[in-house]
Scaffold this motif. Structure first.
Motif, short mmCIF file in Angstrom:
data_model
loop_
_atom_site.label_atom_id
_atom_site.label_comp_id
_atom_site.label_asym_id
_atom_site.label_seq_id
_atom_site.Cartn_x
_atom_site.Cartn_y
_atom_site.Cartn_z
N TRP C 226 74.69 0.23 6.85
CA TRP C 226 73.69 1.02 6.14
C TRP C 226 72.96 0.10 5.17
O TRP C 226 73.71 -0.77 4.49
CB TRP C 226 74.11 2.10 5.42
CG TRP C 226 73.28 3.17 4.61
CD1 TRP C 226 72.09 3.38 5.15
CD2 TRP C 226 73.31 3.58 3.32
NE1 TRP C 226 71.40 4.12 4.25
CE2 TRP C 226 72.33 4.48 3.11
CE3 TRP C 226 74.16 3.65 2.34
CZ2 TRP C 226 72.07 5.28 1.92
CZ3 TRP C 226 73.93 4.41 1.46
CH2 TRP C 226 73.23 5.10 0.89
N PHE C 227 71.38 0.16 5.21
CA PHE C 227 70.65 -0.88 4.42
C PHE C 227 71.16 -0.88 2.75
O PHE C 227 71.08 -2.02 2.15
CB PHE C 227 69.28 -0.46 4.36
CG PHE C 227 68.89 0.61 3.43
CD1 PHE C 227 69.00 2.02 3.83
CD2 PHE C 227 68.24 0.20 2.21
CE1 PHE C 227 68.49 3.00 2.83
CE2 PHE C 227 67.93 1.16 1.35
CZ PHE C 227 67.94 2.31 1.57
N PHE C 228 71.77 0.25 2.43
CA PHE C 228 72.17 0.22 0.82
C PHE C 228 73.55 -0.01 0.70
O PHE C 228 74.11 -0.09 -0.62
CB PHE C 228 71.64 1.75 0.42
CG PHE C 228 71.46 1.78 -1.17
CD1 PHE C 228 70.59 0.99 -1.71
CD2 PHE C 228 72.23 2.46 -1.94
CE1 PHE C 228 70.42 0.91 -2.97
CE2 PHE C 228 71.98 2.53 -3.17
CZ PHE C 228 71.09 1.96 -3.70
N ASN C 229 74.35 -0.37 1.66
CA ASN C 229 75.96 -0.69 1.40
C ASN C 229 76.00 -1.79 0.56
O ASN C 229 77.02 -1.87 -0.35
CB ASN C 229 76.31 -1.24 2.73
CG ASN C 229 76.93 -0.07 3.79
OD1 ASN C 229 77.20 1.19 2.92
ND2 ASN C 229 77.25 -0.11 4.87
N GLY C 230 75.29 -2.68 0.40
CA GLY C 230 75.31 -3.90 -0.42
C GLY C 230 75.37 -3.60 -1.77
O GLY C 230 75.95 -4.43 -2.56
#
Lengths: 252, 352, 303
Positions: C226-230
């Motif tokens: 997911w793009f926001f995992n980081g």
């Protein structure tokens, strides 16, 4: 006025100051001298509250101040300057001095928020005092100049004015003559004498022997963290241990 | 039309910043204030004042964060937490949630006080920390607070939050769905915030903040109680945010934890960075520009794109815009668009 | 007991991912004193790169035999390499100019880069979590009555191999010594003829490549990205680096595994919604009470 009793400071294995006892008489001008690394600055840092001594006691007007936070020591009446000038660079000269007065202002949060009559009155008086101090150190013309835009000698003097603003009883000057030319050093000697005239005790660290001999009543000599001599300028000049300690190091 | 309001307001603030005369400066601000007060008499477009009220809430937040970041130099990356505390204060005490229906005006004070107390509680442990660690700790707090609001479902409604908040009322007349009263409340709070912010800047406290920002150790040795001074910055900054939170919650009549995420904190930091940290007119302009972009330009761009047969949602580019502002400003104009003289010199010398 | 062990193994696997990411934080902080806020997003980018490479290779499910080794190697190395390049570019374009700026300027820039990367990834793969093919078969072994999957072994094994390799590199090669010297005293290193810019670039290359590896393994392990995992993973890995003692490579590994285990137990005992609160509370407590971390030395503020 200031008494050190058996003060020791260790950094790991290194003993920077060893069992130092020292007594600074009220109203005197005293100096601590010694070769580089003798522990002079460490003494200042302990007195002003940056370091806590590993052993021993520091007494100021009979109160034990070792372990106090720096601002409390400042408020109790010990002010200092720094070897490598630490002015508030991007504050006007007068604001630097005003910052030094902070501990003696009474305005509360509420007064600052609302600019109450008390705050206005106090601010005006503080400004007046700051101007007087700038005049005292010979900087009246540059009150609105940023500290960092002042010439070097003026920055040293501004640092002294800022320290005086905290109304010290004891002023610690850390190599005040460093980087000054002979004319500026002469002016500095006069300034130190004038500070004493105001009833302020002065303790300085200095490498410039001419200045030290000229202004000091008493001199303490440190070498490798130990006190090796103590006395009047005349006594120190002829002390064989001092001469030995300085042998090979450049000294006037 | 909405553009006119923003552009005029921005222009006035920019011009005022450049005026050397203090009186003329004040006069110009006053004039803008009067114009904004009278605007609803001539302009009947409710949505305009809705946007302006939202913009005002962000101006309030920017002014508050500016005290912490701009004046005292403490990078707070969790400022939205205090916004949340303000908003939840209103939501829990003026809604069917606990059947408490305390008046809006009382809750403004209470929320400001709560937020200030939390500012101190959260600020206290960070006092000894270096700047970048402090930033990360505040970020941690900023993450924890909305998460706690989300987790304590019994009291806060959990992820859904609390709805059906009371409408504020004045002299027995409810604000209702009408946006104009909120607009006036926001204007009044901004006036108050400006009064406080300028007074603080030109006071003992403002000077002490500046001093600790420049050289904390030297400040301590001059007798400045850095602990008290930093806590005052946290408390005051937080209280502005608490006020903003109450108005925000009342106006929306709803709170939920996702309204106070990290992005909100970064948005407010972006406003400061864009406008010029530490400079009051600068951060106002920063706030206005970003609200204009977020709430007006991007939605309109969507409409225009849709009209051209394109399916782009410019609302997806918010992160990119904040990020580009932070990076671009820091690299090319670190003092911001409208800096104070001090910041400008500070950063240019530092770069040299 | 059974549940305890299961959570412990989970935590170790999770910790392997955090440890790999934490290495990048700790190396960069050690060398230029910057909290590289964008590092967590480079990790996510790693899983996106790996996913793209696997898709290009036509992989959509479990692999076996030669294909397993070859395709996994290509995706793993590709993701690491691309992340390394991205990391170097970020340093070159955004951070280098600010190396002597006030301390907070590069941190603010790093937050900006993080937001830009997140947005780019959001547009690239959409706002929702993306499925990641389960390329590695996952037969499990029973350890003390708990089933441990092959993926867990792979994950932890890979993390440990990377860390050992990194330690060997830093202690036994010329470039590694240059990195240590630069971290110790940049000016002195420069005087000794070390190319500072190259050394810092190398640090970003290695750190980001490790994040890329972490991105790949987490994709395989969770089978989604997911793009926001980081953002969250980055903060937790940073917490790990701080807990271990920032600047200390062994500390980053220790911290990573500890944080993984703590998170896993917090999820078990208090529920998933409290795991973030727990980890961030640890971050705050460590920074406030022991900023030098478990393995770091106390740092004195210079007078």
């Amino acid at each position: 006025m200031l008494r050190l009793e058996g003060v020791t400071k260790r950094f790991g294995e290194l003993v920077a100051v060893n069992d130092l006892s020292l007594n600074v008489a009220a109203g005197s001008i005293s100096a601590i001298i010694g070769p580089n690394g003798a522990g002079k600055s460490t003494v200042f840092n302990m007195v002003s509250g940056i370091y806590r001594p590993s052993a021993g006691e520091i007494l100021f007007e009979d109160a034990r101040i070792d372990g106090w936070p720096a601002h409390r020591i400042a408020a109790a009446g010990i002010a200092r300057t720094f070897q490598n000038i630490r002015l508030f660079s991007f504050m006007a000269a007068i604001d630097n001095v005003l910052a030094g007065e902070d501990a003696h202002l009474h305005a509360r949060l509420w007064d600052s928020l609302l600019h109450t009559p008390l705050q206005r009155r106090e601010e005006k008086a503080a400004r007046e005092r700051a101007r007087e101090l700038l005049r005292f150190v010979g900087l009246e013309g540059v009150a609105e100049t940023y500290a960092r835009n002042l010439p070097y000698g003026s920055q040293r003097r501004l640092e002294i004015a800022r320290a005086l603003a905290s109304r010290p009883k004891l002023l610690l000057l850390d190599e005040p003559a460093a980087g000054m030319n002979p004319r500026e050093k002469g002016e500095l000697a006069d300034l130190v004498a004038a500070i004493r005239e105001r009833g302020i005790t002065v303790l300085l660290i200095e490498h410039d022997m001419g200045l030290v001999m000229r202004v000091s009543d008493e001199i303490t000599v440190l070498d490798y963290g130990e006190k090796i001599a103590h006395g009047t300028p005349a006594e120190i000049r002829n002390d064989p241990r001092v001469i030995a300690a300085y042998l090979g190091t450049a000294v006037a | 039309m909405i553009y006119a309001y923003f552009l005029v307001a921005i222009a006035v603030v920019v011009v005022a910043q450049r005026l050397p005369d203090l009186r003329a400066k004040r006069g110009l601000f006053l004039l803008l204030g009067v114009a904004l007060l009278c605007a609803p008499l001539f302009d009947r477009n409710d949505s305009t004042f809705n946007v302006l009220a939202d913009a005002g809430i962000f101006v309030l937040l920017a002014l508050g964060l500016n005290i912490v970041v701009g004046f005292a130099g403490l990078l707070d990356l969790g400022y939205a937490a205090f916004f949340a505390i303000g908003a939840y204060t209103y939501a829990m005490m003026a809604s069917p949630q606990f059947n408490l229906h305390l008046p809006f005006w009382l809750l403004l004070f209470l929320a400001a006080a709560f937020a200030a107390v939390f500012g101190i509680i959260l600020g206290a442990p960070t006092l000894r920390l270096r700047g970048d660690y402090l930033a990360i700790v505040t970020l941690g707090f900023g993450e924890i607070v909305p998460q706690i609001f989300q987790n304590l479902t019994k009291y806060t409604g959990g992820p859904n939050g609390i709805g059906a908040l009371d409408f504020p009322s004045l002299f027995g007349r409810s604000f209702g769905q009408n946006t104009i009263p909120y607009y006036y409340v926001v204007l009044a709070l901004i006036a108050l915030a400006l009064f406080f912010a300028y007074n603080l800047r030109d006071s003992r406290l403002g000077r002490a903040w500046m001093a600790i920002r420049e050289d904390e150790l030297a400040a301590r040795h001059m007798g400045i109680n850095t602990t008290a001074v930093k806590l005052a910055a946290f408390a005051l900054g937080a209280s502005f945010s608490g006020l903003a939170g109450v108005v925000f919650a009342a106006k929306l009549s709803l709170v939920s934890p996702d309204l106070f995420q990290f992005q909100v904190s970064v948005l407010i930091v972006s406003m400061l960075v864009l406008g010029g940290m530490g400079n009051i007119p600068g951060v106002i302009v920063g706030a206005l520009v970003l609200v204009l972009v977020n709430n007006v330009v991007l939605p309109q761009a969507n409409t225009i794109a849709a009209g051209a047969g394109l399916h782009v949602d410019f609302g997806n580019y918010h992160f990119f815009i904040y990020g580009a502002i932070l990076v671009g400003i820091m690299l090319f104009r670190p003092e911001g668009l409208l800096p104070s003289r001090q910041r400008k010199e500070e950063l240019h010398h530092a770069a040299a | 007991m059974h549940e305890f062990l299961a959570q412990l193994f989970n935590g170790i696997a999770l910790g392997g991912i955090y440890a790999l990411i934490a290495l990048g934080y700790t190396m960069v902080y050690g060398i230029i004193g910057l909290i590289n806020f964008a590092h967590g997003d480079v990790y996510t980018l790693g899983s996106f790169f790996a996913l793209t490479i696997l898709t290009a290779l036509g992989v959509s499910g479990e692999l076996h035999g030669v294909a397993l080794v070859v395709d996994v190697a290509i995706a793993l190395i590709g993701a690491a390499l691309l992340c390394g390049i991205v990391g170097v570019l970020i340093e070159r374009l955004a951070y280098r100019r600010l190396r002597n700026a006030p301390r907070l300027a590069p941190l603010i820039t790093a937050i900006g880069i993080s937001f830009i990367l997140e947005n780019v990834m959001q547009i690239w793969k959409g706002p929702a979590p993306v499925p990641f093919p389960a390329v590695v078969p996952n037969p499990s072994v029973m350890i003390a009555g708990v089933a441990v999957g092959a993926q867990q072994f792979l994950l932890v094994g890979l993390a440990v191999v990377m860390m050992v390799a990194l330690q060997l590199f830093i202690h036994n090669t010329r470039l590694g010594r240059a990195m240590r010297a630069t971290a110790e005293d940049r000016d002195a290193a420069q005087l000794m003829g070390i190319n500072i810019n190259k050394t810092i670039m190398l640090t970003f290359l290695i750190g980001s490549a490790l994040a890329g590896v972490a991105g790949f393994v987490s994709g395989v392990y969770y089978q989604s990205t997911w793009f926001f995992n980081g953002f969250g993973a980055g903060l937790k890995a940073f917490t790990a680096a701080v807990l271990g003692g920032i600047g200390n490579i062994a500390g980053a590994m220790l911290g990573g595994f500890l944080i993984g285990i703590i998170e896993s137990f917090a999820t078990w005992k208090f529920g998933g919604q409290w795991s973030n609160v727990t980890v961030f509370a640890i971050l705050i407590l460590v920074l406030v009470f022991r900023p030098s971390g478990l393995l770091g030395e106390a740092v004195y503020e210079r007078a």
